[in-house]
Design a protein around this motif. Structure first.
Motif, mmCIF file in Angstrom:
data_model
loop_
_atom_site.group_PDB
_atom_site.id
_atom_site.type_symbol
_atom_site.label_atom_id
_atom_site.label_comp_id
_atom_site.label_asym_id
_atom_site.label_seq_id
_atom_site.Cartn_x
_atom_site.Cartn_y
_atom_site.Cartn_z
ATOM 1 N N GLU A 192 0.831 -1.211 0.000
ATOM 2 C CA GLU A 192 0.000 0.000 0.000
ATOM 3 C C GLU A 192 0.858 1.252 0.000
ATOM 4 O O GLU A 192 0.592 2.212 -0.741
ATOM 5 C CB GLU A 192 -0.930 -0.013 1.217
ATOM 6 C CG GLU A 192 -2.004 -1.088 1.158
ATOM 7 C CD GLU A 192 -2.952 -0.989 2.335
ATOM 8 O OE1 GLU A 192 -2.857 -0.001 3.105
ATOM 9 O OE2 GLU A 192 -3.786 -1.891 2.489
ATOM 10 N N GLN A 193 1.905 1.270 0.842
ATOM 11 C CA GLN A 193 2.772 2.451 0.898
ATOM 12 C C GLN A 193 3.496 2.669 -0.430
ATOM 13 O O GLN A 193 3.612 3.797 -0.909
ATOM 14 C CB GLN A 193 3.812 2.300 2.019
ATOM 15 C CG GLN A 193 3.210 2.158 3.403
ATOM 16 C CD GLN A 193 3.108 0.701 3.822
ATOM 17 O OE1 GLN A 193 2.654 -0.144 3.049
ATOM 18 N NE2 GLN A 193 3.516 0.423 5.054
ATOM 19 N N ALA A 253 2.544 1.631 -3.469
ATOM 20 C CA ALA A 253 1.598 2.058 -4.499
ATOM 21 C C ALA A 253 1.241 3.534 -4.341
ATOM 22 O O ALA A 253 1.183 4.279 -5.328
ATOM 23 C CB ALA A 253 0.345 1.196 -4.445
ATOM 24 N N ALA A 254 1.018 3.972 -3.108
ATOM 25 C CA ALA A 254 0.675 5.384 -2.879
ATOM 26 C C ALA A 254 1.816 6.298 -3.301
ATOM 27 O O ALA A 254 1.607 7.338 -3.940
ATOM 28 C CB ALA A 254 0.325 5.602 -1.413
ATOM 29 N N HIS A 255 3.029 5.924 -2.954
ATOM 30 C CA HIS A 255 4.198 6.735 -3.321
ATOM 31 C C HIS A 255 4.362 6.788 -4.841
ATOM 32 O O HIS A 255 4.605 7.865 -5.414
ATOM 33 C CB HIS A 255 5.446 6.146 -2.682
ATOM 34 C CG HIS A 255 6.706 6.856 -3.060
ATOM 35 N ND1 HIS A 255 7.109 8.024 -2.444
ATOM 36 C CD2 HIS A 255 7.651 6.582 -4.021
ATOM 37 C CE1 HIS A 255 8.235 8.430 -2.987
ATOM 38 N NE2 HIS A 255 8.590 7.568 -3.943
ATOM 39 N N ARG A 311 2.073 6.348 -7.148
ATOM 40 C CA ARG A 311 1.011 7.149 -7.776
ATOM 41 C C ARG A 311 1.376 8.628 -7.753
ATOM 42 O O ARG A 311 1.153 9.353 -8.736
ATOM 43 C CB ARG A 311 -0.320 6.931 -7.038
ATOM 44 C CG ARG A 311 -0.976 5.588 -7.284
ATOM 45 C CD ARG A 311 -2.397 5.554 -6.734
ATOM 46 N NE ARG A 311 -2.873 4.181 -6.602
ATOM 47 C CZ ARG A 311 -2.876 3.497 -5.468
ATOM 48 N NH1 ARG A 311 -2.437 4.066 -4.342
ATOM 49 N NH2 ARG A 311 -3.323 2.261 -5.445
ATOM 50 N N ARG A 312 1.931 9.088 -6.625
ATOM 51 C CA ARG A 312 2.323 10.495 -6.544
ATOM 52 C C ARG A 312 3.486 10.788 -7.494
ATOM 53 O O ARG A 312 3.485 11.799 -8.206
ATOM 54 C CB ARG A 312 2.715 10.848 -5.104
ATOM 55 C CG ARG A 312 1.555 10.826 -4.109
ATOM 56 C CD ARG A 312 1.950 11.456 -2.786
ATOM 57 N NE ARG A 312 2.996 10.690 -2.126
ATOM 58 C CZ ARG A 312 2.767 9.689 -1.275
ATOM 59 N NH1 ARG A 312 1.520 9.316 -0.997
ATOM 60 N NH2 ARG A 312 3.774 9.045 -0.695
ATOM 61 N N SER A 352 -3.754 7.919 -11.445
ATOM 62 C CA SER A 352 -5.051 8.009 -10.775
ATOM 63 C C SER A 352 -5.113 7.003 -9.644
ATOM 64 O O SER A 352 -4.311 6.062 -9.552
ATOM 65 C CB SER A 352 -6.174 7.715 -11.774
ATOM 66 O OG SER A 352 -6.170 6.344 -12.139
ATOM 67 N N GLY A 353 -6.095 7.198 -8.779
ATOM 68 C CA GLY A 353 -6.266 6.290 -7.648
ATOM 69 C C GLY A 353 -6.637 4.890 -8.069
ATOM 70 O O GLY A 353 -6.492 3.950 -7.284
ATOM 71 N N SER A 365 -2.771 0.639 -9.943
ATOM 72 C CA SER A 365 -2.093 -0.143 -8.902
ATOM 73 C C SER A 365 -0.644 -0.382 -9.317
ATOM 74 O O SER A 365 -0.271 -1.492 -9.727
ATOM 75 C CB SER A 365 -2.813 -1.481 -8.684
ATOM 76 O OG SER A 365 -4.133 -1.277 -8.240
ATOM 77 N N ARG A 391 3.262 -1.181 -9.218
ATOM 78 C CA ARG A 391 4.070 -2.096 -8.408
ATOM 79 C C ARG A 391 5.484 -2.128 -8.976
ATOM 80 O O ARG A 391 5.694 -1.985 -10.178
ATOM 81 C CB ARG A 391 3.465 -3.491 -8.391
ATOM 82 C CG ARG A 391 3.369 -4.134 -9.754
ATOM 83 C CD ARG A 391 2.383 -5.287 -9.775
ATOM 84 N NE ARG A 391 2.343 -5.933 -11.099
ATOM 85 C CZ ARG A 391 1.689 -5.449 -12.128
ATOM 86 N NH1 ARG A 391 1.003 -4.333 -12.026
ATOM 87 N NH2 ARG A 391 1.711 -6.095 -13.293
ATOM 88 N N TYR A 432 2.292 -0.760 -14.287
ATOM 89 C CA TYR A 432 0.958 -0.311 -13.896
ATOM 90 C C TYR A 432 0.022 -0.467 -15.091
ATOM 91 O O TYR A 432 0.459 -0.718 -16.218
ATOM 92 C CB TYR A 432 0.984 1.137 -13.407
ATOM 93 C CG TYR A 432 1.407 2.149 -14.455
ATOM 94 C CD1 TYR A 432 0.471 2.852 -15.205
ATOM 95 C CD2 TYR A 432 2.757 2.401 -14.689
ATOM 96 C CE1 TYR A 432 0.864 3.772 -16.164
ATOM 97 C CE2 TYR A 432 3.159 3.316 -15.640
ATOM 98 C CZ TYR A 432 2.204 4.002 -16.379
ATOM 99 O OH TYR A 432 2.595 4.902 -17.334
#
Length: 244
Positions: free
Chosen positions: A174-175, A177-179, A181-182, A187-188, A191, A193, A206
């Motif tokens: 999760e961490q 993927a969030a990093h 994406r930024r 987009s949210g 996913s 990896r 992705y």
């Protein structure tokens, strides 16, 4: 930044991947255990008895045998891109005495095995300097300057890459993927990896199944080892601690 072609070939040939040896006068390729010394010379650990030892025995009056080492990358995960294939060639010569003892220590630094204790009896060591190198990828073949190959360093993360990727996927998905994406302005729904890691950065996949895209996220500087990578990734994996 990305690894140079010479660095990629040096990494593939380092000794952590399976390899085949094509020998002059031999009927087919031989599976070999190999490593490289600090100068990039290829070391072959060979049973003293058998077809490989026979094939590496030079004709009368010669001291070496023309040898080509063929190393194919094994991507760490099913969806990871391959680094391709390395072909390096030279003249393999059997080592004895002090040269064999030093080569055994060089071999053990990359690929430790108890069989090195029997070099000179049950096993032999052969060595060749790389006189020609080629990098094969995506159906194309690129020549690599032998001096550039010798001066390049194997990637220090390559041996641990599969374990690093598994740790990111199993414990920090999760961490990460969030990093990503930024970083990649995704987009949210995406996913992203990490599918490959090297000293210069991350290769990221992705997108939807069947329409996967890849991107590169570089590091601020090349990393020297796994410990330095851990420090570099800490803000991404533990953003709250990093902010504090």
């Amino acid at each position: 930044m990305r690894p140079s072609p010479a660095e990629i070939v040096r990494t593939l040939v380092a000794g952590r991947l399976p390899a085949l040896a094509h020998l002059a006068g031999s009927t087919g390729p031989h599976q070999v255990r190999h490593a490289t010394d600090p100068a990039g010379r290829v070391l072959l650990l060979v049973p003293a008895l058998g077809d490989l030892a026979t094939a590496l025995t030079p004709p009368a009056g010669d001291t070496d045998v023309a040898t080509v080492l063929d190393v194919l990358d094994l991507p760490p995960t099913a969806d990871a891109p391959s680094l391709g294939r390395a072909w390096v060639s030279g003249w393999a010569e059997r080592l004895d005495g002090d040269a064999a003892r030093q080569a055994a220590m060089d071999f053990a630094a990359t690929r430790p095995t108890g069989d090195l204790l029997d070099v000179g009896s049950r096993f032999l060591l052969h060595r060749f300097a790389v006189t020609e190198a080629r990098w094969e990828r995506a159906g194309g073949m690129r020549p690599i300057d032998p001096q550039a190959y010798a001066q390049a360093e194997p990637d220090p993360l390559h041996a641990a890459e599969a374990d690093l990727l598994a740790d990111l996927a199993d414990h920090h998905a999760e961490q990460v993927a969030a990093h990503l994406r930024r970083q990649l302005k995704l987009s949210g729904a995406e996913s992203p990896r990490v599918v490959r890691i090297d000293r210069y950065g991350l290769t990221v996949a992705y997108g939807r199944p069947g329409a996967v895209r890849r991107a590169r996220v570089g590091f601020a500087r090349p990393v020297a080892d796994v410990d330095e990578l851990s420090r570099l990734l800490h803000p991404m994996l533990c953003p709250r601690q990093a902010a504090a």
